[in-house]
Enzyme design. Sequence first.
Site, PDB file in Angstrom:
ATOM      1  N   LYS A 180      30.341  49.770  35.891  1.00 15.59           N
ATOM      2  CA  LYS A 180      28.937  49.414  35.658  1.00 15.59           C
ATOM      3  C   LYS A 180      28.278  49.115  36.995  1.00 15.59           C
ATOM      4  O   LYS A 180      28.476  48.067  37.594  1.00 15.59           O
ATOM      5  CB  LYS A 180      28.806  48.176  34.761  1.00 15.59           C
ATOM      6  CG  LYS A 180      27.355  47.971  34.323  1.00 15.59           C
ATOM      7  CD  LYS A 180      26.992  46.549  34.052  1.00 15.59           C
ATOM      8  CE  LYS A 180      26.460  45.805  35.238  1.00 15.59           C
ATOM      9  NZ  LYS A 180      25.202  46.312  35.819  1.00 15.59           N
ATOM     10  N   GLU A 183      22.065  47.576  38.031  1.00 15.55           N
ATOM     11  CA  GLU A 183      20.912  48.218  37.386  1.00 15.55           C
ATOM     12  C   GLU A 183      19.824  48.548  38.405  1.00 15.55           C
ATOM     13  O   GLU A 183      18.956  49.375  38.155  1.00 15.55           O
ATOM     14  CB  GLU A 183      20.347  47.318  36.271  1.00 15.55           C
ATOM     15  CG  GLU A 183      19.933  45.912  36.691  1.00 15.55           C
ATOM     16  CD  GLU A 183      21.086  44.897  36.659  1.00 15.55           C
ATOM     17  OE1 GLU A 183      22.219  45.260  37.057  1.00 15.55           O
ATOM     18  OE2 GLU A 183      20.834  43.752  36.259  1.00 15.55           O
ATOM     19  N   GLY A 233      29.775  40.920  43.551  1.00 16.62           N
ATOM     20  CA  GLY A 233      28.393  40.498  43.348  1.00 16.62           C
ATOM     21  C   GLY A 233      28.221  39.048  43.776  1.00 16.62           C
ATOM     22  O   GLY A 233      28.988  38.540  44.598  1.00 16.62           O
ATOM     23  N   GLY A 234      27.228  38.390  43.208  1.00 18.63           N
ATOM     24  CA  GLY A 234      26.907  37.028  43.624  1.00 18.63           C
ATOM     25  C   GLY A 234      27.810  35.984  42.987  1.00 18.63           C
ATOM     26  O   GLY A 234      28.470  36.247  41.970  1.00 18.63           O
ATOM     27  N   GLY A 238      29.118  36.086  39.166  1.00 18.03           N
ATOM     28  CA  GLY A 238      30.553  36.324  39.237  1.00 18.03           C
ATOM     29  C   GLY A 238      31.332  35.231  38.536  1.00 18.03           C
ATOM     30  O   GLY A 238      32.290  35.494  37.799  1.00 18.03           O
ATOM     31  N   CYS A 294      27.171  41.482  52.529  1.00 22.48           N
ATOM     32  CA  CYS A 294      27.948  40.283  52.180  1.00 22.48           C
ATOM     33  C   CYS A 294      28.548  39.642  53.430  1.00 22.48           C
ATOM     34  O   CYS A 294      28.708  38.432  53.491  1.00 22.48           O
ATOM     35  CB  CYS A 294      29.022  40.621  51.170  1.00 22.48           C
ATOM     36  SG  CYS A 294      30.061  41.999  51.672  1.00 22.48           S
TER      37      CYS A 294
HETATM   38  P1  NAD Z   1      24.665  40.097  41.162  1.00 21.47           P
HETATM   39  O1  NAD Z   1      25.734  39.085  40.974  1.00 21.47           O
HETATM   40  O2  NAD Z   1      23.302  39.782  40.745  1.00 21.47           O
HETATM   41  O3  NAD Z   1      25.054  41.441  40.387  1.00 21.47           O
HETATM   42  C1  NAD Z   1      26.272  42.100  40.632  1.00 21.47           C
HETATM   43  C2  NAD Z   1      26.652  42.893  39.407  1.00 21.47           C
HETATM   44  O4  NAD Z   1      26.979  41.994  38.348  1.00 21.47           O
HETATM   45  C3  NAD Z   1      25.533  43.777  38.863  1.00 21.47           C
HETATM   46  O5  NAD Z   1      26.060  44.999  38.424  1.00 21.47           O
HETATM   47  C4  NAD Z   1      25.003  42.954  37.710  1.00 21.47           C
HETATM   48  O6  NAD Z   1      24.354  43.727  36.715  1.00 21.47           O
HETATM   49  C5  NAD Z   1      26.266  42.337  37.175  1.00 21.47           C
HETATM   50  N1  NAD Z   1      26.104  41.120  36.375  1.00 21.47           N
HETATM   51  C6  NAD Z   1      25.108  40.209  36.410  1.00 21.47           C
HETATM   52  N2  NAD Z   1      25.336  39.242  35.503  1.00 21.47           N
HETATM   53  C7  NAD Z   1      26.509  39.543  34.896  1.00 21.47           C
HETATM   54  C8  NAD Z   1      27.287  38.923  33.874  1.00 21.47           C
HETATM   55  N3  NAD Z   1      26.904  37.794  33.264  1.00 21.47           N
HETATM   56  N4  NAD Z   1      28.451  39.498  33.523  1.00 21.47           N
HETATM   57  C9  NAD Z   1      28.883  40.624  34.114  1.00 21.47           C
HETATM   58  N5  NAD Z   1      28.167  41.279  35.072  1.00 21.47           N
HETATM   59  C10 NAD Z   1      27.005  40.729  35.450  1.00 21.47           C
HETATM   60  O7  NAD Z   1      24.746  40.521  42.681  1.00 21.47           O
HETATM   61  P2  NAD Z   1      23.765  41.491  43.478  1.00 21.47           P
HETATM   62  O8  NAD Z   1      22.491  40.747  43.686  1.00 21.47           O
HETATM   63  O9  NAD Z   1      23.739  42.816  42.811  1.00 21.47           O
HETATM   64  O10 NAD Z   1      24.549  41.676  44.854  1.00 21.47           O
HETATM   65  C11 NAD Z   1      24.478  40.792  45.896  1.00 21.47           C
HETATM   66  C12 NAD Z   1      25.704  39.915  45.945  1.00 21.47           C
HETATM   67  O11 NAD Z   1      26.876  40.706  46.048  1.00 21.47           O
HETATM   68  C13 NAD Z   1      25.716  39.029  47.181  1.00 21.47           C
HETATM   69  O12 NAD Z   1      26.090  37.730  46.826  1.00 21.47           O
HETATM   70  C14 NAD Z   1      26.768  39.672  48.070  1.00 21.47           C
HETATM   71  O13 NAD Z   1      27.371  38.798  48.985  1.00 21.47           O
HETATM   72  C15 NAD Z   1      27.728  40.173  47.062  1.00 21.47           C
HETATM   73  N6  NAD Z   1      28.582  41.202  47.645  1.00 21.47           N
HETATM   74  C16 NAD Z   1      29.869  40.864  47.986  1.00 21.47           C
HETATM   75  C17 NAD Z   1      30.692  41.807  48.607  1.00 21.47           C
HETATM   76  C18 NAD Z   1      32.101  41.465  49.009  1.00 21.47           C
HETATM   77  O14 NAD Z   1      32.828  42.368  49.421  1.00 21.47           O
HETATM   78  N7  NAD Z   1      32.531  40.217  48.929  1.00 21.47           N
HETATM   79  C19 NAD Z   1      30.191  43.080  48.853  1.00 21.47           C
HETATM   80  C20 NAD Z   1      28.889  43.386  48.498  1.00 21.47           C
HETATM   81  C21 NAD Z   1      28.087  42.431  47.891  1.00 21.47           C
END
Ligand code: NAD
Length: 503
Positions: A180, A183, A233-234, A238, A294
């Site tokens: 997934k 979006e 993700g965040g 997460g 990140c």
């Molecule tokens: P986000 O957490 O908003 O979204 C990440 C993903 O999670 C998306 O696909 C989103 O739709 C999904 N998501 C959101 N709520 C969810 C839920 N309740 N259950 C399951 N999935 C859900 O993050 P973002 O704004 O897309 O990305 C930025 C973040 O990603 C930053 O915090 C960044 O540091 C992190 N990131 C980390 C790395 C790493 O290697 N550690 C790499 C890239 C990005």
Amino acid sequence: MSVPGPETIHVDGAWRTAASGRTREVLDPADATVLTTVAEGGREDTDAAVDAAYRAFDGGAGAWPTTPVAERAALLRRVADLLQRDREDIALLESRDTGKTLEEGRVDVDDVTAAFRYFADAVVAETGRVVDAGSADVHSVVVHEPVGVCALITPWNYPLLQASWKIAPALAAGNTFVVKPSEVTPLSTVHLVKLLVEAGLPAGVANIVTGPGDPVGARLAEHPQVDLFSFTGGLVSGTKAAQAAVAGVKKIALELGGKNPNVVFADACATEEGFDTAVDQALNAAFIHSGQVCSAGARLIVEESVKDRFVAELASRAARIRLGRGTEKDVECGPLVSQAQLEKTEGYVASALAEGARLVCGGERPAPSEVRPATGYFYLPTILDDCHRGMRVIREETFGPILTVETFTGEDEAVALANDTEYGLAGAVWSADTARARRVAARLRHGTVWINDFHPYLPQAEWGGFGKSGIGRELGSAGLEEYRETKHVYENLRPQPVRWFAG
Ligand code: NAD
């Protein structure tokens, strides 16, 4: 460039729209126009995708998990070749979708190609081991097997790269999956799944559901037929998703945020060449992809004696960064990904100034220009001096083009500042004194530490975080291990009664 949509859900070998018929517009961040329309998947699509992955995993002889390792590796190499064939197209797609420059898009495609090739080699090389059981009558082996159905969730900043860091090892190990993508930026992942199909992956092994975190991601986290949940993700989303996955006792991998220190000792700046390199790399560390990285070096921690000169030179170079649409020639940095990200950045700058930071440069949206439409989500590279740990902008990941400046006077203070974060993803130390640089690197509580560099990573070296930056590792042999179960097979070559019980 072929832009996917609206049939962006791939389940059991077929492309389709959402069961509900709902769609979502994907915007070009450089001008906020609609790039394409994709399927807005929901719970029904997610369940169908997991079911397809489950059946493909359990498909008996000849199914992907039992396909010989060499054949799986060969497929990964074909995908790598296809990525290179489509390099320009994918780079353009990634640039239009995320806002990053075309050149950054090309670098991503090359990095991802290297990851597919690395995992093709790694899975062939790491085949398990024979254990000395202490008896000639026992043959004992430890073997690796796929985990099962993997749910792979990715963010918007490096969509192709983050998806590939999961998909390549998952497939190498023999798993089936549902991915997934964010979006906000789903397009390159859709293209990647098309390449997997073209490379000959059997139906049901690779499935994609485009759609929002809730319900698609949330359903994947809780779904009883998902065996492994891997999320990038965040921290907030997460943590929430991981709680649902833990409740189902799934294997979990989390790659979360970072608040990454870039520690510069005065001795690194003792020569003109050293000073120029440290400034140049500090600029790159903080502002590449408008800071939406990140591992961005968003916290400059610089020795007091060189701070003024260092920050003045940084500011003068930051002011010359050419902002614009990522596909325009000579543009060095694109927009933020969305209106929400732009407003978040503005909020962090406002709060830092209210808490006593000094604005050195930036701090506002740039004037529109031929390469910078007024409707785009552009923000000037911003440097904030006089920052300290009490400020939100120091504690939280801003994920925007904001570089904060803190100072130190000794090695211990530098280490204490660099480790004073709940995250622990990456950090760097700059020093001309090799012994000191290595000493400091050894004390940094971060998953990746660079000495006299910033940002490079290798597919053969593990990537991941200490603390709240995550759980587990991607890339390297540990990145493959995440996608494998370990099984001990103990074979008695001369079975006899044990006579523990009298009867
Ligand atoms: P986000 O957490 O908003 O979204 C990440 C993903 O999670 C998306 O696909 C989103 O739709 C999904 N998501 C959101 N709520 C969810 C839920 N309740 N259950 C399951 N999935 C859900 O993050 P973002 O704004 O897309 O990305 C930025 C973040 O990603 C930053 O915090 C960044 O540091 C992190 N990131 C980390 C790395 C790493 O290697 N550690 C790499 C890239 C990005």
